[in-house]
Design a protein around this motif. Structure first.
Motif, PDB file in Angstrom:
ATOM      1  N   ILE A   1       0.839  -1.200   0.000  1.00  0.00           N
ATOM      2  CA  ILE A   1       0.000   0.000   0.000  1.00  0.00           C
ATOM      3  C   ILE A   1       0.875   1.252   0.000  1.00  0.00           C
ATOM      4  CG2 ILE A   1      -1.796   1.263   1.239  1.00  0.00           C
ATOM      5  CD1 ILE A   1      -2.506  -1.461   2.581  1.00  0.00           C
ATOM      6  N   ALA A   2       0.655   2.139  -0.965  1.00  0.00           N
ATOM      7  CA  ALA A   2       1.319   3.437  -0.994  1.00  0.00           C
ATOM      8  C   ALA A   2       0.396   4.470  -0.359  1.00  0.00           C
ATOM      9  CB  ALA A   2       1.652   3.850  -2.428  1.00  0.00           C
ATOM     10  N   VAL A   3       0.918   5.237   0.593  1.00  0.00           N
ATOM     11  CA  VAL A   3       0.169   6.313   1.238  1.00  0.00           C
ATOM     12  C   VAL A   3       0.856   7.620   0.888  1.00  0.00           C
ATOM     13  CG1 VAL A   3      -0.669   7.278   3.400  1.00  0.00           C
ATOM     14  CG2 VAL A   3      -0.586   4.791   3.099  1.00  0.00           C
ATOM     15  N   ILE A   4       0.154   8.500   0.197  1.00  0.00           N
ATOM     16  CA  ILE A   4       0.759   9.726  -0.327  1.00  0.00           C
ATOM     17  C   ILE A   4       0.234  10.925   0.441  1.00  0.00           C
ATOM     18  CG2 ILE A   4       1.072  11.192  -2.355  1.00  0.00           C
ATOM     19  CD1 ILE A   4       0.103   7.543  -2.804  1.00  0.00           C
ATOM     20  N   HIS A   5       1.168  11.630   1.100  1.00  0.00           N
ATOM     21  CA  HIS A   5       0.822  12.771   1.946  1.00  0.00           C
ATOM     22  C   HIS A   5       1.969  13.770   1.841  1.00  0.00           C
ATOM     23  CE1 HIS A   5      -0.966  15.049   5.154  1.00  0.00           C
ATOM     24  NE2 HIS A   5       0.050  14.867   5.959  1.00  0.00           N
ATOM     25  N   GLY A   6       1.708  14.944   1.322  1.00  0.00           N
ATOM     26  CA  GLY A   6       2.791  15.881   1.036  1.00  0.00           C
ATOM     27  C   GLY A   6       3.269  16.709   2.202  1.00  0.00           C
ATOM     28  N   TYR A   7       2.924  16.332   3.438  1.00  0.00           N
ATOM     29  CA  TYR A   7       3.236  17.192   4.585  1.00  0.00           C
ATOM     30  C   TYR A   7       3.928  16.390   5.686  1.00  0.00           C
ATOM     31  CZ  TYR A   7       0.214  20.125   1.844  1.00  0.00           C
ATOM     32  OH  TYR A   7      -0.310  20.843   0.800  1.00  0.00           O
TER      33      TYR A   7
ATOM     34  N   GLY B   1       4.025  -5.857   9.496  1.00  0.00           N
ATOM     35  CA  GLY B   1       4.175  -5.084   8.270  1.00  0.00           C
ATOM     36  C   GLY B   1       5.248  -4.022   8.432  1.00  0.00           C
ATOM     37  N   LYS B   2       5.889  -3.640   7.338  1.00  0.00           N
ATOM     38  CA  LYS B   2       6.988  -2.677   7.395  1.00  0.00           C
ATOM     39  C   LYS B   2       6.645  -1.422   6.589  1.00  0.00           C
ATOM     40  CE  LYS B   2       9.191  -5.638   9.822  1.00  0.00           C
ATOM     41  NZ  LYS B   2       9.205  -5.434  11.301  1.00  0.00           N
ATOM     42  N   CYS B   3       7.070  -0.295   7.104  1.00  0.00           N
ATOM     43  CA  CYS B   3       6.842   0.984   6.425  1.00  0.00           C
ATOM     44  C   CYS B   3       8.164   1.603   6.029  1.00  0.00           C
ATOM     45  CB  CYS B   3       6.081   1.953   7.338  1.00  0.00           C
ATOM     46  SG  CYS B   3       5.859   3.609   6.625  1.00  0.00           S
ATOM     47  N   ARG B   4       8.276   1.904   4.747  1.00  0.00           N
ATOM     48  CA  ARG B   4       9.410   2.679   4.240  1.00  0.00           C
ATOM     49  C   ARG B   4       8.901   4.068   3.880  1.00  0.00           C
ATOM     50  NH1 ARG B   4      10.882  -0.666  -0.672  1.00  0.00           N
ATOM     51  NH2 ARG B   4       8.689  -1.221  -0.399  1.00  0.00           N
ATOM     52  N   CYS B   5       9.616   5.060   4.335  1.00  0.00           N
ATOM     53  CA  CYS B   5       9.209   6.452   4.100  1.00  0.00           C
ATOM     54  C   CYS B   5      10.103   7.080   3.037  1.00  0.00           C
ATOM     55  CB  CYS B   5       9.305   7.241   5.411  1.00  0.00           C
ATOM     56  SG  CYS B   5       8.834   8.973   5.268  1.00  0.00           S
ATOM     57  N   PHE B   6       9.498   7.772   2.075  1.00  0.00           N
ATOM     58  CA  PHE B   6      10.226   8.422   0.986  1.00  0.00           C
ATOM     59  C   PHE B   6       9.931   9.922   1.017  1.00  0.00           C
ATOM     60  CE2 PHE B   6       9.299   4.074  -0.236  1.00  0.00           C
ATOM     61  CZ  PHE B   6      10.537   3.603  -0.661  1.00  0.00           C
ATOM     62  N   VAL B   7      10.986  10.715   0.920  1.00  0.00           N
ATOM     63  CA  VAL B   7      10.857  12.176   0.991  1.00  0.00           C
ATOM     64  C   VAL B   7      11.270  12.786  -0.348  1.00  0.00           C
ATOM     65  CG1 VAL B   7      11.530  14.277   2.217  1.00  0.00           C
ATOM     66  CG2 VAL B   7      11.402  12.084   3.455  1.00  0.00           C
TER      67      VAL B   7
ATOM     68  N   VAL C   1       3.922  -0.785   3.753  1.00  0.00           N
ATOM     69  CA  VAL C   1       3.507   0.558   3.399  1.00  0.00           C
ATOM     70  C   VAL C   1       4.664   1.334   2.784  1.00  0.00           C
ATOM     71  CG1 VAL C   1       2.640   2.762   4.303  1.00  0.00           C
ATOM     72  CG2 VAL C   1       1.780   0.602   5.233  1.00  0.00           C
ATOM     73  N   MET C   2       4.375   2.005   1.680  1.00  0.00           N
ATOM     74  CA  MET C   2       5.300   2.971   1.079  1.00  0.00           C
ATOM     75  C   MET C   2       4.706   4.357   1.359  1.00  0.00           C
ATOM     76  SD  MET C   2       5.574   0.969  -2.576  1.00  0.00           S
ATOM     77  CE  MET C   2       6.783   2.066  -3.327  1.00  0.00           C
ATOM     78  N   LEU C   3       5.323   5.086   2.260  1.00  0.00           N
ATOM     79  CA  LEU C   3       4.792   6.376   2.699  1.00  0.00           C
ATOM     80  C   LEU C   3       5.583   7.512   2.060  1.00  0.00           C
ATOM     81  CD1 LEU C   3       3.187   8.317   4.565  1.00  0.00           C
ATOM     82  CD2 LEU C   3       4.850   7.767   6.370  1.00  0.00           C
ATOM     83  N   PHE C   4       4.870   8.452   1.430  1.00  0.00           N
ATOM     84  CA  PHE C   4       5.500   9.620   0.823  1.00  0.00           C
ATOM     85  C   PHE C   4       5.050  10.861   1.594  1.00  0.00           C
ATOM     86  CE2 PHE C   4       5.290   6.340  -2.334  1.00  0.00           C
ATOM     87  CZ  PHE C   4       6.494   6.438  -3.030  1.00  0.00           C
ATOM     88  N   CYS C   5       5.999  11.579   2.183  1.00  0.00           N
ATOM     89  CA  CYS C   5       5.674  12.770   2.964  1.00  0.00           C
ATOM     90  C   CYS C   5       6.893  13.680   3.005  1.00  0.00           C
ATOM     91  CB  CYS C   5       5.237  12.394   4.381  1.00  0.00           C
ATOM     92  SG  CYS C   5       6.559  11.711   5.400  1.00  0.00           S
TER      93      CYS C   5
ATOM     94  N   LYS D   1       5.345  -1.726  -7.895  1.00  0.00           N
ATOM     95  CA  LYS D   1       4.025  -1.159  -8.126  1.00  0.00           C
ATOM     96  C   LYS D   1       3.123  -1.519  -6.947  1.00  0.00           C
ATOM     97  CE  LYS D   1       1.299  -3.045 -11.139  1.00  0.00           C
ATOM     98  NZ  LYS D   1       0.154  -3.416 -10.254  1.00  0.00           N
ATOM     99  N   PRO D   2       2.492  -0.529  -6.315  1.00  0.00           N
ATOM    100  CA  PRO D   2       1.624  -0.838  -5.175  1.00  0.00           C
ATOM    101  C   PRO D   2       0.303  -1.448  -5.618  1.00  0.00           C
ATOM    102  CG  PRO D   2       1.552   1.517  -5.662  1.00  0.00           C
ATOM    103  CD  PRO D   2       2.592   0.924  -6.575  1.00  0.00           C
ATOM    104  N   ASP D   3      -0.282  -2.244  -4.742  1.00  0.00           N
ATOM    105  CA  ASP D   3      -1.622  -2.766  -4.988  1.00  0.00           C
ATOM    106  C   ASP D   3      -2.660  -1.656  -4.818  1.00  0.00           C
ATOM    107  OD1 ASP D   3      -0.795  -5.537  -5.279  1.00  0.00           O
ATOM    108  OD2 ASP D   3      -0.400  -5.458  -3.127  1.00  0.00           O
TER     109      ASP D   3
END
Length: 569
Positions: free
Chosen positions: A3-9, A74-80, A34-38, A130-132
């Protein structure tokens, strides 16, 4: 599921930030990756983020800057993503690493640069994995660059969470923002709303503009029921505040002053001695007072001054903005103090209205009737985001101030009394709020502008504290969920709902006085009953596990629909 979670803040402070943080944590607890973008880079205190990566200036390559073991399956990787120095925001705010600019004031060229930077970073990740499911938060601009990043990559379910601020402060006020919103919404498979009010508001606006084909879903927000909890049996408020102070002491970086000492003294002198007209020429100074996420440098002294065991504690926490209605609590104080003189109002937060609010307190305390009337009549001269027509909710007090005898009695109660009864703390994150909320007798959330969801009320319930919230928009469903608490005592049964009308201030003061009277009459018996019942309401209705499970169910349903369409083709 990936799962990709996209949040610009960031991941802390505002409602949507906390929403993203808690959703990601629960998804990891449930065993999903989780692939987290913030844009948060201070990640040490987030127990669910296993690793974090910062992109280079071209958003093509990245380097790891954070790594630790996490306790969840589950594991979360954060991308900035690297977006440069300008950060588009819905409401003007302060960020250490960015120049925050309201979306309504950004050029299309700059907005495209921002979108493209994010798109490239997301694309670089999605080409490898590619996220589901891709969950975009806010209807601008995250859905736009998420969809552009997924272009040509089939099979990802795209969900958009419609938080309220992007809609009310950006899309409604900018054709450019509206066009971007339509681009993102038309590409979504599903739209998630936090309340039925926010869904109706969305549909009333967009149904006249375009046909949005995405399936609409209602999934309320949740609360961290493990982090927010009531006073334990035998635990005193003083013990909980001691723990709060120890937490503040351990975070030395929190103790920042948002004004130099000389400027602070100039501010105090200004609000004390200037007339309303003279103050209106100093709008920038007033707005600068609270425009920074910092706890007050004298916070320890302020906390120690409060008698937590014997005083009635009213608590507001959130942003210091006109739209939050804090001024209406302040001008209700003389009516509350007249019946309950041993009452303290604690205001936790940050924002550009702090200077105005402190000036309001000062005018009351000095008995300066002319200044008080000017402040209430022309609020837009001292702060931003004063919505037209919202001054009407203070009409009851303004009418009193026009009557010489009533005004005299009102100001007599206020003079020399209000300033000592109001405590501004500055910003506290949720790691600190969880220890101060249970020490309140009432949590008050008097917002006078549409809200997507009443998270403050839910967090108060989790802490076993009775909330009083205005009855409108996304607050309604939360108020309705705890209305049974008002059946626990005869004094509580007569409390009027805080509807947005000219009697709002009267109903705030009457409601608070009724609650305090009920506590005096029934004592610890009623306090413990409300604490237990409030907590149960929260656990049953607002846990993050139930929120995440509903997301996963909806996502699975959309994945099956995509597969079905693919087979039919």
């Amino acid at each position: 599921m990936k799962i990709a979670v996209i949040h610009g803040y960031l991941l802390n402070g505002t409602g949507s930030n906390l929403y993203v943080q808690n959703l990601c944590r629960q998804l990891c607890i449930s065993g999903h990756d989780v692939m987290l973008f913030c844009q948060d880079v201070e990640l040490e205190n987030y127990d669910f983020i296993e690793s974090a990566y910062r992109f280079d200036k071209d958003n093509e390559n990245m380097e790891r800057f954070h790594e630790k073991r996490t306790p969840f399956e589950g594991k979360c990787r954060c991308f900035v993503p690297n977006i440069g120095k300008q950060l588009p925001v819905y409401v003007k705010d302060m960020y250490d690493r960015f120049e925050a600019v309201e979306i309504t004031k950004i050029s299309r060229h700059d907005m495209e640069s921002y979108i493209n930077a994010n798109k490239k970073a997301l694309r670089a990740c999605f080409m490898d994995e590619k996220p589901d499911v891709a969950i975009s938060n806010h209807i601008v601009m995250q859905p736009v660059y998420t969809n552009r990043a997924l272009e040509g990559l089939e099979g990802t379910v795209k969900l958009t969470v419609a938080h309220g601020s992007s809609f009310n402060f950006s899309v409604r006020k900018s054709n450019m923002a509206l066009n971007y919103a339509l681009e993102g919404l038309n590409a979504a498979d599903g739209l998630v709303f936090l309340t039925d009010y926010s869904q109706r508001e969305f549909e009333d606006y967009f149904d006249e503009i375009a046909e949005i084909k995405a399936r609409k879903m209602l999934i309320p927000a949740g609360v961290d029921i493990e982090g927010f909890f009531p006073l334990e049996i035998g635990e005193s408020k003083s013990e909980r505040i001691k723990r709060l102070m120890e937490s503040i002491e351990s975070e030395k970086g929190l103790l920042k002053n948002n004004m130099e000492s000389g400027a602070s003294r100039e501010f105090e002198s200004l609000i004390k001695n200037a007339t309303g007209e003279e103050l209106s020429e100093k709008k920038a100074m007033l707005m600068a007072k609270g425009d920074g996420k910092a706890i007050d440098p004298d916070i320890m002294e302020k906390l120690l001054k409060i008698d937590w065991e014997n005083e009635n504690i009213l608590l507001y926490y959130g942003k210091y903005l006109w739209t939050k209605g804090i001024h209406n609590i302040i001008i209700s104080l003389p009516f509350i103090l007249k019946e309950n003189p041993n009452t303290r109002l604690v205001l936790v937060g940050f924002g550009t209205s702090r200077g105005y609010l402190e000036t309001l307190v000062n005018a009351l305390d000095m008995g300066d009737l002319d200044k008080l009337k000017y402040l209430l009549k022309y609020p837009e001269q001292f702060q931003s985001h004063v919505e037209r027509g919202t001054g009407h909710y203070s009409k009851w007090v303004l009418d009193i101030l026009r009557d010489s005898e009533k005004a005299k009695d009102y100001m007599k109660t206020a003079r020399g009394n209000v300033k000592d009864r109001v405590v501004f703390t500055g910003f506290m994150d949720h790691g600190l709020l969880r220890d101060i909320i249970p020490c309140a007798d009432v949590v008050i959330a008097p917002s006078i502008f549409p809200e997507a969801f009443g998270l403050v009320g839910v967090e108060a319930l989790a802490c076993g504290v009775l909330p009083l919230q205005t009855y409108h928009s996304g607050f309604k469903c939360v108020v309705d969920s705890y209305e049974g608490l008002f059946e626990l005592d005869g004094n509580l049964k007569g409390i009027q709902k805080l509807c947005l009308d000219e009697n709002l201030v009267r109903n705030i003061s009457c409601g608070i006085n009724a609650v305090l009277q009920a506590y005096r009459s029934r004592g610890e018996e009623l306090v413990l009953r409300i604490r237990k019942d409030a907590r149960n309401i929260c656990v049953d209705s607002y846990s993050w596990r139930s929120v995440a499970d509903r997301f996963l169910d909806e996502a699975q349903s959309e994945m099956e629909n995509l597969e079905k369409v693919k087979l039919e083709v």
